[in-house]
Motif scaffolding. Sequence first.
Motif: not given
Length: 311
Positions: A93-95, A100-107, A155-156, A176-183
């Motif tokens: 889902s969009y949310t 996922q983008v937020y927490f991936f960048m965060f961690f 930053s995130s 990709h297999f997850f929502c990565e910001l650049a992709q």
Amino acid sequence: MEVENHTVLSQFLLLGLSEDPDLQPILFGLFLCMYLVTVLGNLLIILAIFSDSHLHTPMYFFLSNLSFVDICFTSTTVPKMLVNIQAQRKDISYTECLTQVYFFMFFAGMDNFLLTVMAYDRFVAICHPLNYTVIMNPHFCVFLVLLCWLTIFCSSLLHILLMKRLSFSVGTEIPHFFCELAQVLKVASSDTLINNIVLLVATALLCVVPVTGILFSYSQIVSSLLKMSSSVGKSKAFSTCGSHLCVVTLFYGTALGVYLSSAVTHSSKSTVISVMYTVVTPMLNPFIYSLRNKDVKGALGRLLSRAASGP
């Protein structure tokens, strides 16, 4: 092509690692095992550090934080991928994607900063041993970790707020297999110039600066080691840095590889490298620190002995 604003777009499609149906059970079993090993290994490191008073030092305080972040880092991407493989679905889902983008960048950012703080800790311990306990006092250690959390949080959050301005086509596919910001930015239908500028500046500040700090710390450490006359002292001093150097090399080497490859174009190679730094590196960290560190091995042995003997 019909375009929907993010307010009504309900989902994205994650293409995953492979569309071959015969590979899905293998991928599910492989990533489930790696995820469980990552969580268990890092959890054991945390429990060993907190249960052993000999490890209540700045170095192991930072290591316990790194282990916690590694658990969260892997949990951001792998569980959703496992659910999609098991359910034979690709949607997110969009949310969920923004989360996922937020927490991936965060961690990922926390991993980055904690490795830098750990390098500084080793720099103070080796280059200024007489003042180590004064400089790396508990209050200062907590302050450094809180500063890392606050910086990455802001930053995130900035990236997510900018992403909410974007629009996406119906049935948008993310290779990709997850929502990565650049992709995600690459598949947006609206202008992403501001997003890309902010991403570039953030990468420069939050990656180049920490890497510079690590390189400076180790240049000073090497300089101090060369001045030591005792070979035993050199070996002991360097042994405390060996595990950290392995983790730093693994993390930055794979992260640099995926971003250099994806900067040109997305490829299966960049996806495989993404697996290295999002899944494999957090899984290997506990083994690197436990196998190369006598104190951690001893604490783990005592922890497992107490668990085996029972109450």
